[in-house]
Design a protein around this motif. Structure first.
Motif, PDB file in Angstrom:
ATOM      1  N   GLU A  96     -13.936  -6.296  -5.446  1.00 37.05           N
ATOM      2  CA  GLU A  96     -14.490  -4.997  -5.101  1.00 37.05           C
ATOM      3  C   GLU A  96     -13.666  -3.837  -5.627  1.00 37.05           C
ATOM      4  O   GLU A  96     -14.103  -2.689  -5.549  1.00 37.05           O
ATOM      5  CB  GLU A  96     -14.616  -4.886  -3.572  1.00 37.05           C
ATOM      6  CG  GLU A  96     -15.542  -5.929  -2.967  1.00 37.05           C
ATOM      7  CD  GLU A  96     -15.670  -5.776  -1.466  1.00 37.05           C
ATOM      8  OE1 GLU A  96     -15.044  -4.848  -0.914  1.00 37.05           O
ATOM      9  OE2 GLU A  96     -16.396  -6.574  -0.845  1.00 37.05           O
ATOM     10  N   ASN A 293     -11.986   6.050   5.736  1.00 38.14           N
ATOM     11  CA  ASN A 293     -13.212   5.418   5.244  1.00 38.14           C
ATOM     12  C   ASN A 293     -12.928   4.222   4.344  1.00 38.14           C
ATOM     13  O   ASN A 293     -13.666   3.936   3.408  1.00 38.14           O
ATOM     14  CB  ASN A 293     -14.052   6.442   4.476  1.00 38.14           C
ATOM     15  CG  ASN A 293     -14.562   7.548   5.361  1.00 38.14           C
ATOM     16  OD1 ASN A 293     -15.034   7.298   6.455  1.00 38.14           O
ATOM     17  ND2 ASN A 293     -14.445   8.783   4.894  1.00 38.14           N
ATOM     18  N   GLY A 294     -11.829   3.528   4.629  1.00 38.05           N
ATOM     19  CA  GLY A 294     -11.469   2.366   3.827  1.00 38.05           C
ATOM     20  C   GLY A 294     -10.537   2.730   2.697  1.00 38.05           C
ATOM     21  O   GLY A 294     -10.043   3.859   2.596  1.00 38.05           O
ATOM     22  N   SER A 297     -11.780   2.687  -3.747  1.00 34.95           N
ATOM     23  CA  SER A 297     -12.375   1.632  -4.582  1.00 34.95           C
ATOM     24  C   SER A 297     -12.523   2.055  -6.044  1.00 34.95           C
ATOM     25  O   SER A 297     -12.711   1.214  -6.921  1.00 34.95           O
ATOM     26  CB  SER A 297     -13.737   1.227  -4.027  1.00 34.95           C
ATOM     27  OG  SER A 297     -14.622   2.340  -3.971  1.00 34.95           O
ATOM     28  N   SER A 313     -14.195   2.496   0.116  1.00 31.61           N
ATOM     29  CA  SER A 313     -14.868   1.211   0.320  1.00 31.61           C
ATOM     30  C   SER A 313     -15.891   1.236   1.441  1.00 31.61           C
ATOM     31  O   SER A 313     -16.858   0.462   1.413  1.00 31.61           O
ATOM     32  CB  SER A 313     -13.822   0.127   0.597  1.00 31.61           C
ATOM     33  OG  SER A 313     -13.043   0.455   1.744  1.00 31.61           O
ATOM     34  N   ASN A 314     -15.716   2.113   2.429  1.00 27.00           N
ATOM     35  CA  ASN A 314     -16.624   2.117   3.578  1.00 27.00           C
ATOM     36  C   ASN A 314     -17.384   3.429   3.717  1.00 27.00           C
ATOM     37  O   ASN A 314     -17.721   3.845   4.829  1.00 27.00           O
ATOM     38  CB  ASN A 314     -15.843   1.843   4.870  1.00 27.00           C
ATOM     39  CG  ASN A 314     -15.193   0.480   4.881  1.00 27.00           C
ATOM     40  OD1 ASN A 314     -15.711  -0.467   4.282  1.00 27.00           O
ATOM     41  ND2 ASN A 314     -14.061   0.365   5.533  1.00 27.00           N
ATOM     42  N   SER A 315     -17.668   4.091   2.607  1.00 25.02           N
ATOM     43  CA  SER A 315     -18.335   5.388   2.686  1.00 25.02           C
ATOM     44  C   SER A 315     -19.290   5.580   1.517  1.00 25.02           C
ATOM     45  O   SER A 315     -19.045   5.084   0.409  1.00 25.02           O
ATOM     46  CB  SER A 315     -17.297   6.513   2.687  1.00 25.02           C
ATOM     47  OG  SER A 315     -17.917   7.781   2.675  1.00 25.02           O
ATOM     48  N   THR A 316     -20.373   6.307   1.759  1.00 25.68           N
ATOM     49  CA  THR A 316     -21.282   6.697   0.688  1.00 25.68           C
ATOM     50  C   THR A 316     -21.042   8.146   0.263  1.00 25.68           C
ATOM     51  O   THR A 316     -21.853   8.727  -0.458  1.00 25.68           O
ATOM     52  CB  THR A 316     -22.750   6.544   1.139  1.00 25.68           C
ATOM     53  OG1 THR A 316     -22.961   7.313   2.330  1.00 25.68           O
ATOM     54  CG2 THR A 316     -23.075   5.086   1.415  1.00 25.68           C
ATOM     55  N   ARG A 349     -23.941   0.550   2.183  1.00 26.43           N
ATOM     56  CA  ARG A 349     -22.827   0.783   3.097  1.00 26.43           C
ATOM     57  C   ARG A 349     -21.585   1.322   2.393  1.00 26.43           C
ATOM     58  O   ARG A 349     -20.581   1.592   3.032  1.00 26.43           O
ATOM     59  CB  ARG A 349     -22.459  -0.511   3.829  1.00 26.43           C
ATOM     60  CG  ARG A 349     -21.998  -1.637   2.916  1.00 26.43           C
ATOM     61  CD  ARG A 349     -21.764  -2.922   3.706  1.00 26.43           C
ATOM     62  NE  ARG A 349     -21.461  -4.048   2.852  1.00 26.43           N
ATOM     63  CZ  ARG A 349     -20.245  -4.392   2.465  1.00 26.43           C
ATOM     64  NH1 ARG A 349     -19.199  -3.678   2.865  1.00 26.43           N
ATOM     65  NH2 ARG A 349     -20.070  -5.437   1.682  1.00 26.43           N
ATOM     66  N   GLY A 350     -21.648   1.514   1.069  1.00 30.93           N
ATOM     67  CA  GLY A 350     -20.481   2.061   0.393  1.00 30.93           C
ATOM     68  C   GLY A 350     -20.583   2.003  -1.116  1.00 30.93           C
ATOM     69  O   GLY A 350     -21.432   1.303  -1.673  1.00 30.93           O
ATOM     70  N   ASP A 352     -19.286   0.863  -4.702  1.00 28.71           N
ATOM     71  CA  ASP A 352     -18.563  -0.301  -5.216  1.00 28.71           C
ATOM     72  C   ASP A 352     -17.628   0.100  -6.350  1.00 28.71           C
ATOM     73  O   ASP A 352     -16.424  -0.140  -6.288  1.00 28.71           O
ATOM     74  CB  ASP A 352     -19.571  -1.353  -5.691  1.00 28.71           C
ATOM     75  CG  ASP A 352     -18.914  -2.675  -6.024  1.00 28.71           C
ATOM     76  OD1 ASP A 352     -17.838  -2.952  -5.480  1.00 28.71           O
ATOM     77  OD2 ASP A 352     -19.485  -3.430  -6.836  1.00 28.71           O
ATOM     78  N   LYS A 368     -22.667  -1.049  -2.863  1.00 21.80           N
ATOM     79  CA  LYS A 368     -22.730  -2.307  -2.130  1.00 21.80           C
ATOM     80  C   LYS A 368     -24.101  -2.471  -1.481  1.00 21.80           C
ATOM     81  O   LYS A 368     -24.703  -1.506  -1.029  1.00 21.80           O
ATOM     82  CB  LYS A 368     -21.651  -2.334  -1.045  1.00 21.80           C
ATOM     83  CG  LYS A 368     -20.235  -2.209  -1.583  1.00 21.80           C
ATOM     84  CD  LYS A 368     -19.228  -2.161  -0.449  1.00 21.80           C
ATOM     85  CE  LYS A 368     -17.823  -1.984  -0.992  1.00 21.80           C
ATOM     86  NZ  LYS A 368     -16.812  -1.887   0.091  1.00 21.80           N
TER      87      LYS A 368
END
Length: 440
Positions: A96, A293-294, A297, A313-316, A349-350, A352, A368
């Motif tokens: 990822e 938010n991770g 990435s 990784s955990n956000s749009t 969900r995020g 990539d 993702k």
């Protein structure tokens, strides 16, 4: 309205916010769409995708106990503590992270990408009537994770792999590459028929045998190379001509990403715990940042090196870092860049992976999950900087083959005729898309 490629179609190029689609991969269709404008066609390059995303090889087991009959309690505790702080790379997590598996030569129409567990494919679009590619392999080059061309050096490629960095150079009659002492000269790249040159492994920048170099970035002048490993909390600045590396460490978490600014004044490093650092490269001081938010990435700089775009990784939602003063100041602000289509249309969900064209006008994203209609597509955005970053969706790129997903992608950094994006697809094709547009 954003351009949407119908199922079964394949994207060819962009013409002023319209993404052209064909029924199948075809050089003739590409020639009709953009060949007359650019004077050339970028043919798709086949490769074997199954080998490129195998999990990293498990570290070799230690020698049998009889070799070291006694292990002290202190050393056992120390080793356990080390594993807690710096665990081995999670193969799924490493997939990822944007580990730079595609790279364009800044000064030529030459593309390199990771095409197998232990190999790199190089394709020179400037070679006349030559549809074959170069394959770079060596016994020293195992578990390849990153590749990047050296700026201002003709044809030199750095390959990040287990145990260090392999440096390859093109060698031609009258311009023979020089091999560093200690490097076996038996490592060559397989060349296409009719080619007058060859690729030679000219140097190896060695780290520890267990280190897996998963991030690379050259300073824009080509003198220094920064490398990092997903199982180490430090990154290394290499003076490549001297073969000397200087490790630099901040914090305990492993580094996942490194990006040098176009001016060379700043370096961005990101860690797997959600923190990232902005370094000024004059005195090598840094400013830490953190994300809720991770981890970061993906990241890229704007053409002037005053703004960086980050995905998490955990956000749009993207983040844009804006510097308040000139280098070497580290005063900066982190502002959100909303992507409403990702959450409303695609239901992802995020983010990539992320790539930002060096002109600053086009942004490519993969995401993702997503619903069935948008699964596996690459989103292309128009970018405005006035002075804050704002984006608008141009459309989507669909790759060849049923269910194809983007494994890696990157823009050419100095293509004179506009943004040029290359995508390696899970269907086994590396395709190049000219994005022809009217400049802002």
């Amino acid at each position: 309205m954003p351009s949407f490629p119908p199922p079964g179609g394949v994207t060819v190029c962009e013409i002023n916010r319209d993404l052209v689609v064909a029924d199948a991969l075809s050089d003739d269709r590409a020639k009709d769409a953009y060949g007359d404008v650019l004077g050339m066609v970028f043919s798709p390059i086949p490769f074997q995708p199954d080998a490129t995303h195998e999990p990293p090889a498990v570290t070799e087991a230690a020698e049998p106990a009889e070799v070291v009959p006694r292990t002290s309690l202190a050393s056992t505790i120390a080793e356990s503590f080390k594993q807690m702080l710096f665990p081995s790379c999670d193969p799924n997590l490493l997939q990822e992270i944007d580990t730079q598996k595609v790279s364009w030569n800044p000064h030529k129409h030459c593309l390199a990408f990771v095409s197998g567990k232990n190999q790199v494919t190089v394709h020179d679009f400037e070679e006349p009537d030559n549809k074959e590619s170069y394959i770079l392999t060596s016994d020293h080059q195992k578990d390849v994770k990153a590749v990047e061309w050296r700026p201002n050096s003709g044809k030199v490629i750095a390959v990040g792999c287990k145990g260090g960095i392999c440096l390859w150079s093109a060698s031609y009659p009258g311009n023979v590459a020089s091999v560093k002492s200690g490097v076996t000269s038996s490592s060559f790249g397989a060349f296409p028929r009719g080619s007058s040159g060859q690729w030679i492994l000219v140097d190896i920048l060695r780290g520890s045998s267990a280190e897996l170099v998963s991030a690379l970035c050259w300073k824009p002048d080509g003198r220094y190379l920064v490398s990092a490993s997903c199982n180490s909390p430090s990154f290394t600045i290499w003076d490549v001509s001297q073969g000397l590396g200087t490790p630099i460490k901040r914090g305990l978490s492993s580094i996942s990403l490194v990006r040098w600014s176009p001016s060379g004044d700043y370096l961005l490093t990101a860690k797997l715990d959600g923190t990232f650092h902005l370094w000024e490269t004059n005195t090598w001081t840094s400013e830490p940042w953190s994300s809720s938010n991770g981890y970061v990435s993906g990241a890229n700089w704007d053409p002037e090196g005053r703004t960086a775009l980050l995905s998490f990784s955990n956000s749009t939602t993207l983040g844009s870092i804006h510097f308040s003063s000139k280098p070497p100041s580290l005063d900066a602000h982190l502002l959100p860049v909303e992507l409403p289509e990702i959450s409303s249309l695609i239901v992802s969900r995020g983010i990539d992976k992320l790539a930002w064209d060096s002109s600053g006008e086009r942004l490519a994203l993969s995401f993702k999950d997503g619903n069935e209609m948008y699964h596996g597509l690459v989103a292309v955005y128009d970018v405005r900087r006035s002075p804050l970053v704002s984006v608008s969706l141009v459309g989507f790129i669909r790759g060849p083959g049923d269910g194809a997903k983007p494994l890696a992608f990157a823009f050419h950094s100095k293509f004179k005729q506009g943004p040029l994006l290359s995508v390696c697809w899970s269907s086994g094709w590396c395709c190049t898309y000219p994005l022809i547009l009217r400049p802002h």
